[in-house]
Scaffold this motif. Sequence first.
Motif, PDB file in Angstrom:
ATOM      1  N   GLY A  46      69.229  19.621 -28.472  1.00  0.00           N
ATOM      2  CA  GLY A  46      70.209  18.618 -28.084  1.00  0.00           C
ATOM      3  C   GLY A  46      70.087  18.355 -26.601  1.00  0.00           C
ATOM      4  N   VAL A  47      68.863  18.074 -26.146  1.00  0.00           N
ATOM      5  CA  VAL A  47      68.595  17.900 -24.724  1.00  0.00           C
ATOM      6  C   VAL A  47      68.327  16.432 -24.384  1.00  0.00           C
ATOM      7  N   SER A  48      67.638  15.740 -25.267  1.00  0.00           N
ATOM      8  CA  SER A  48      67.289  14.351 -24.964  1.00  0.00           C
ATOM      9  C   SER A  48      68.539  13.460 -24.988  1.00  0.00           C
ATOM     10  N   TYR A  49      68.626  12.605 -23.994  1.00  0.00           N
ATOM     11  CA  TYR A  49      69.732  11.643 -23.976  1.00  0.00           C
ATOM     12  C   TYR A  49      69.679  10.743 -25.215  1.00  0.00           C
ATOM     13  N   LYS A  50      68.473  10.522 -25.716  1.00  0.00           N
ATOM     14  CA  LYS A  50      68.329   9.705 -26.930  1.00  0.00           C
ATOM     15  C   LYS A  50      69.049  10.355 -28.120  1.00  0.00           C
ATOM     16  N   SER A  51      69.033  11.680 -28.188  1.00  0.00           N
ATOM     17  CA  SER A  51      69.665  12.354 -29.332  1.00  0.00           C
ATOM     18  C   SER A  51      71.159  12.547 -29.130  1.00  0.00           C
ATOM     19  N   ALA A  79      63.191  17.228 -23.202  1.00  0.00           N
ATOM     20  CA  ALA A  79      64.108  16.169 -22.778  1.00  0.00           C
ATOM     21  C   ALA A  79      63.537  14.814 -23.228  1.00  0.00           C
ATOM     22  N   GLY A  80      64.181  13.747 -22.806  1.00  0.00           N
ATOM     23  CA  GLY A  80      63.742  12.410 -23.232  1.00  0.00           C
ATOM     24  C   GLY A  80      62.772  11.735 -22.272  1.00  0.00           C
ATOM     25  N   ILE A  81      62.460  12.390 -21.151  1.00  0.00           N
ATOM     26  CA  ILE A  81      61.523  11.801 -20.178  1.00  0.00           C
ATOM     27  C   ILE A  81      60.677  12.906 -19.554  1.00  0.00           C
ATOM     28  N   ARG A 101      71.106  14.025 -15.436  1.00  0.00           N
ATOM     29  CA  ARG A 101      72.440  14.663 -15.417  1.00  0.00           C
ATOM     30  C   ARG A 101      72.531  15.753 -16.494  1.00  0.00           C
ATOM     31  N   ILE A 102      71.953  15.477 -17.647  1.00  0.00           N
ATOM     32  CA  ILE A 102      71.957  16.489 -18.723  1.00  0.00           C
ATOM     33  C   ILE A 102      71.218  17.749 -18.258  1.00  0.00           C
ATOM     34  N   VAL A 346      58.699  11.532 -29.853  1.00  0.00           N
ATOM     35  CA  VAL A 346      59.818  11.421 -30.795  1.00  0.00           C
ATOM     36  C   VAL A 346      61.155  11.412 -30.058  1.00  0.00           C
ATOM     37  N   VAL A 347      61.307  12.278 -29.060  1.00  0.00           N
ATOM     38  CA  VAL A 347      62.614  12.364 -28.387  1.00  0.00           C
ATOM     39  C   VAL A 347      62.718  11.466 -27.152  1.00  0.00           C
ATOM     40  N   SER A 348      61.627  10.783 -26.795  1.00  0.00           N
ATOM     41  CA  SER A 348      61.712   9.810 -25.691  1.00  0.00           C
ATOM     42  C   SER A 348      61.951   8.415 -26.291  1.00  0.00           C
ATOM     43  N   PRO A 349      62.418   7.482 -25.479  1.00  0.00           N
ATOM     44  CA  PRO A 349      62.815   6.179 -26.041  1.00  0.00           C
ATOM     45  C   PRO A 349      61.629   5.215 -26.202  1.00  0.00           C
ATOM     46  N   ILE A 350      60.575   5.615 -26.926  1.00  0.00           N
ATOM     47  CA  ILE A 350      59.370   4.764 -26.985  1.00  0.00           C
ATOM     48  C   ILE A 350      59.652   3.410 -27.640  1.00  0.00           C
ATOM     49  N   GLU A 351      60.648   3.376 -28.521  1.00  0.00           N
ATOM     50  CA  GLU A 351      60.953   2.110 -29.197  1.00  0.00           C
ATOM     51  C   GLU A 351      61.512   1.087 -28.212  1.00  0.00           C
TER      52      GLU A 351
END
Length: 390
Positions: A46-51, A79-81, A101-102, A346-351
Amino acid sequence: MYLTKEQESLLRAGGARQKAMELLVKLGDIYGAEEMVPVGSAQAAGVSYKSIGDPGLEFLEGFAEEGAKVSVPTFLNPAGIDLIDWKDVGFPQAFAEKQKRIISAFRKMGIVLTASCTPYLLGNLPRYKEHLAWSESSAVSFANSVIGARTNREGGPSALAAGICGFTPKHGLHLDENRKPDYMINVEKKLETSSDFGLLGNYVGGVVKDKIPLFTGIKRASTDQLKALGAAMAASGAVALYYVEGLTPDSDWDEKLETLEFGDENYEKTKDVLNTGEEPDLVVIGCPHASITEIRKVSRLLKGKSVKKPLWVCTSRAMKVWSDKMGFTKIIEKAGGHVVCDTCMVVSPIEDMGFKCVGTNSGKAAAYLPGFCKQKVVFSSLKELVEGAS
Ligand code: F3S
């Protein structure tokens, strides 16, 4: 549930420690645990901001503010980045600000900022039969199956609570009686690459769901191949423990089990199911996070070449240090690729970054990319993907 004096006192400790303990007791009651078991380490997801979005970010900041501090070694999921090179790779600024921040909140809690799904490659190697509270599904599978440690597939909050309190309710895979295999999978097909193992895992996870498979017929498998196998089964199903006869700990079982065969037909069928796209606009190696061996393979294939499309090798920051020292990063970057740390496709905002079709050699990524990232998938071996991108 029986609680020691120390555990009972945590229920009166106030603040974050009391909340963490209350959560563990509640979970223990739900699962019928009779006692808690001390854990050697925890791994927080539960680290990525996306999740987790804004609600998760606010919870973590508040929890850190309340004084949450881990009491056993606790490591962090991706993380997400890329936390350093996020601009170069093209991750969106607004997302990056929230992500940072996370990470700050986790830092305040004393969590080691590994930001990786392969903690066992980065200084957190559990021992056989050690109890853990890990949450990332591929890491859980690796710890249980390849190392023979004991962990359930924790949620982000329960892993964090275990990291704070130093123990977890003793149920599920912490108990030997729940670690017996349910199925025997006879592998008749010769598996050669990590993507073959990922494909097998993707197929088997879909069939056995959350049960425990015992593989026979696999004569050899590298650590990277076992990590690919477990990751895929945890994604297409919810397998948290598997055995490979003769290769993983405790894999000798005499019981008669329901048996499934995996041969050419299932292999080809699964390949067709996974391949939903034709031409990747992003090629990613490193799910689970690439080992130094995998990074070296990519660098050898890219030496003296240049890539025609974005190519990422996702790994941990610690692994990149080795890659830098060995000159692999330089070769990959000279060819136009990126060694992307702290995150994955998967956990980064590639979309949100314009990508529509991802080339992957991971049976886990192939399972998640369509739903979680709205991507089509080209599933192939590392060699074919890297050669196809250059
Ligand atoms: Fe790791 Fe991301 Fe794959 S967290 S297991 S690289 S989906």
